[in-house]
Design an enzyme around this catalytic site. Sequence first.
Site, short mmCIF file in Angstrom:
data_model
loop_
_atom_site.label_atom_id
_atom_site.label_comp_id
_atom_site.label_asym_id
_atom_site.label_seq_id
_atom_site.Cartn_x
_atom_site.Cartn_y
_atom_site.Cartn_z
N GLU A 94 0.83 -1.22 0.00
CA GLU A 94 0.00 0.00 0.00
C GLU A 94 0.86 1.26 0.00
O GLU A 94 0.73 2.11 0.89
CB GLU A 94 -0.89 0.02 1.25
CG GLU A 94 -1.80 -1.18 1.41
CD GLU A 94 -2.49 -1.21 2.78
OE1 GLU A 94 -2.12 -0.42 3.68
OE2 GLU A 94 -3.42 -2.01 2.94
N ARG A 122 3.16 7.72 -0.36
CA ARG A 122 4.16 8.78 -0.48
C ARG A 122 5.24 8.46 -1.51
O ARG A 122 5.65 9.31 -2.28
CB ARG A 122 4.81 8.99 0.89
CG ARG A 122 5.73 10.19 0.97
CD ARG A 122 6.53 10.19 2.28
NE ARG A 122 5.77 9.90 3.46
CZ ARG A 122 5.23 10.82 4.28
NH1 ARG A 122 5.42 12.10 4.03
NH2 ARG A 122 4.55 10.45 5.35
N ARG A 131 2.00 20.32 6.19
CA ARG A 131 3.04 19.42 6.71
C ARG A 131 4.10 20.14 7.57
O ARG A 131 4.46 19.62 8.63
CB ARG A 131 3.71 18.63 5.58
CG ARG A 131 2.72 17.76 4.77
CD ARG A 131 3.41 16.72 3.92
NE ARG A 131 3.98 15.67 4.72
CZ ARG A 131 5.23 15.55 5.03
NH1 ARG A 131 6.11 16.40 4.55
NH2 ARG A 131 5.66 14.57 5.79
N CYS A 155 -3.24 34.14 9.91
CA CYS A 155 -2.98 34.84 11.17
C CYS A 155 -2.61 33.89 12.30
O CYS A 155 -3.33 33.77 13.30
CB CYS A 155 -4.21 35.65 11.55
SG CYS A 155 -4.56 36.83 10.25
N GLU A 156 -1.55 33.16 12.11
CA GLU A 156 -1.02 32.29 13.17
C GLU A 156 0.48 32.24 13.01
O GLU A 156 0.98 32.15 11.88
CB GLU A 156 -1.52 30.84 13.01
CG GLU A 156 -2.97 30.67 13.28
CD GLU A 156 -3.35 29.21 13.50
OE1 GLU A 156 -2.50 28.42 13.96
OE2 GLU A 156 -4.50 28.89 13.21
N TYR A 165 0.29 13.95 0.51
CA TYR A 165 -0.17 14.63 1.72
C TYR A 165 0.01 16.15 1.62
O TYR A 165 0.28 16.83 2.61
CB TYR A 165 0.55 14.07 2.97
CG TYR A 165 0.47 12.56 3.03
CD1 TYR A 165 -0.76 11.93 3.24
CD2 TYR A 165 1.59 11.75 2.82
CE1 TYR A 165 -0.85 10.54 3.27
CE2 TYR A 165 1.50 10.37 2.84
CZ TYR A 165 0.28 9.77 3.06
OH TYR A 165 0.18 8.40 3.07
#
Length: 422
Positions: A280, A283, A319, A349-350, A378
């Site tokens: 499976e 990536r 990520r 805004c972080e 991902y």
Amino acid sequence: MAPSNTHNSDQKPGHGFIQGHSLIELAKIHKTPLYVYDGNQILTNFSAFEQAVSLLDSKVHFAVKANSSMAILSLLSKVGAGADVVSGGELERAIKANIPAQDIIFSGVGKTEDELLLAMRYNIGQINIESGPELDKIAELASMHNLTCSVALRVNVDVDPGSHEKISTGQNNTKFGVSLADGKAEEYYQKIASHPHLRAAGLAVHIGSQLTNLAPFEKAYIALLEFADHLRANGYDVPCLDLGGGFGIDYENLKQPDFTEYGMLINRIFQNKGYRLGFEPGRSIVGNCGMLITQVIYVKQGTDKRFIIVDAAMNDLIRPTLYEAFHQIVCLNEHESETGIADIVGPICETGDYLARGREMPLVLAEDFLAVYSVGAYGAVMMSNYNTRPEAAEILCYNENVHLIRPRRTITDLIEMEKNPF
Ligand code: LLP
């Protein structure tokens, strides 16, 4: 993704092209942030994986969670890929991409009744169950609806994959699989094997993602094999061993994935054992085949640091924020050789909204284009609309052609999806 060596005057040599297409030109046409995939490289990776495990009876199921684009699934379907899905949504995608139901595996700890029924009605190849309650549920549904299905047991072999804790699934303190430690796994396998509506498909294992070392795979596979042999010795049919995904990619040096040693390991452990093998990978098939192109909005000199503020943010690529993941970032425009340290941040805004911190970069300017590497897995699948930001668009370069595979939604699209009772 192998960067091409051809270039034109305003572009940095060695970067900036996919299948002959200029990334800057693509960004100007399709606007940024923009995911760009190399379809040919995806197929190269897939066939390299297949080749590496081809000495034994095996089937490669692409892990749809890594990149669920319909175009990419359809491309993989054309070369015979199976699919590993973890939701009803991914299952519908795989079916729509013409992946035969018999080549689909359904994994995950929390499949709902609706999802289990959907999978049974499609008569998919294998449902991996991960707990006693899930086994009871599937048995009940199969009897109630007079359906039969192939069920494998995902076991937890208690092996540390040596990866980031948020993507490690192989230890007993995680929610995944049925532990081999307390006898439950055999009890469940017996239940599957004796149930009139269930067929015992075998065992599954997946210990985590982004493994960069083969030793944990080896440990896990040997534990799985020992348990499978034990079940066989006790008279059970164990046709297939699903060996999961997890093969890591080289985010730093961008080396192409090389599955040769992994394939040799598989041969060494499983040859002449008489099990069909399933894989499976996610990536390692698509990770190095995608770039995120983003444009610099401002360059801000703070008191302590320089900030390169770009139009891609944590909603486009989570990520770095979520796993402190490293992605190479290059400027696609030509600059003098002088460099400086900068944080590459988005407009959200972080403080956690960054693509890279403390990165040595050329002295980029507003309106330059940057390419964030190795985001084919991902990346786009984890996008959100946080701060009411439409998701990045996605394009696929394949055999000289450029396909817009996900147009950008408008802000109106986002707002109009909602129902406002006032
Ligand atoms: N099979 C199962 C049961 C899985 O849970 C996964 C990934 C795979 C296969 C595929 O693993 P791969 O070959 O892609 O490593 N969002 C995280 C990765 C989460 C992986 C979840 N499961 C990231 O960005 O690193």
